[in-house]
Design an enzyme around this catalytic site. Sequence first.
Site, PDB file in Angstrom:
ATOM      1  N   HIS A 105       0.846  -1.195   0.000  1.00  0.00           N
ATOM      2  CA  HIS A 105       0.000   0.000   0.000  1.00  0.00           C
ATOM      3  C   HIS A 105       0.878   1.239   0.000  1.00  0.00           C
ATOM      4  O   HIS A 105       1.904   1.287   0.667  1.00  0.00           O
ATOM      5  CB  HIS A 105      -0.953   0.013   1.204  1.00  0.00           C
ATOM      6  CG  HIS A 105      -0.290  -0.289   2.505  1.00  0.00           C
ATOM      7  ND1 HIS A 105       0.048  -1.571   2.907  1.00  0.00           N
ATOM      8  CD2 HIS A 105       0.143   0.529   3.496  1.00  0.00           C
ATOM      9  CE1 HIS A 105       0.627  -1.528   4.090  1.00  0.00           C
ATOM     10  NE2 HIS A 105       0.710  -0.269   4.467  1.00  0.00           N
ATOM     11  N   HIS A 107       1.049   5.038   1.075  1.00  0.00           N
ATOM     12  CA  HIS A 107       0.424   6.054   1.936  1.00  0.00           C
ATOM     13  C   HIS A 107       0.495   7.411   1.232  1.00  0.00           C
ATOM     14  O   HIS A 107       1.563   7.801   0.746  1.00  0.00           O
ATOM     15  CB  HIS A 107       1.191   6.201   3.256  1.00  0.00           C
ATOM     16  CG  HIS A 107       1.100   5.034   4.182  1.00  0.00           C
ATOM     17  ND1 HIS A 107       0.211   4.984   5.228  1.00  0.00           N
ATOM     18  CD2 HIS A 107       1.804   3.876   4.248  1.00  0.00           C
ATOM     19  CE1 HIS A 107       0.376   3.850   5.899  1.00  0.00           C
ATOM     20  NE2 HIS A 107       1.343   3.157   5.325  1.00  0.00           N
TER      21      HIS A 107
END
Length: 143
Positions: A105, A107
């Site tokens: 992921h 950020h």
Amino acid sequence: MRGQGETMSCVFCQIVRGELPAHTVYEDSETIAFLDIHPMTDGHTLVIPKVHAERLADLSPELAGKLFQTVQKVAGRITRALHAPSLNIGINDGRAAGQAVPHLHVHIVPRFPGDGGGSIHSILYKSQKRPLEEVHRLIADTL
Ligand code: 5GP
Ligand code: ZN
């Protein structure tokens, strides 16, 4: 990429499948972006590939490109919607780097004047152990 068992228990795969709720802000066939459940600032967003992959190195170059196209799009939308003058954009890539959720992921953390946060340089201070020349040779030799 990982086996089916890992995909079943992965919280971000569960969000992709719609089994866990999320505040989705962008979605296409290969990527999705949703608000972080514990935001560091207003608009803290996670951008992920829909396929389960733990690390950036696990993505094909094509999918890595798609992921960063989505990061660029979502970053622009956050900037406009929240009037965020700046952003930190980063990946905790692996456990030693602080990765808690083992589904890659990115950020996106909106930053505001006086929010008290640091830059990427605040992750570590002067922890280099080898001379710059040696490190350069080691990396350059792999290219
Ligand atoms: P990491 O330390 O792995 O880079 O960050 C994982 C991030 O995922 C954390 O910022 C955490 O707040 C967020 N997170 C963990 N579980 C969930 C969840 O179920 N939903 C959402 N939206 N964010 C989550
Ligand atoms: Zn997953």
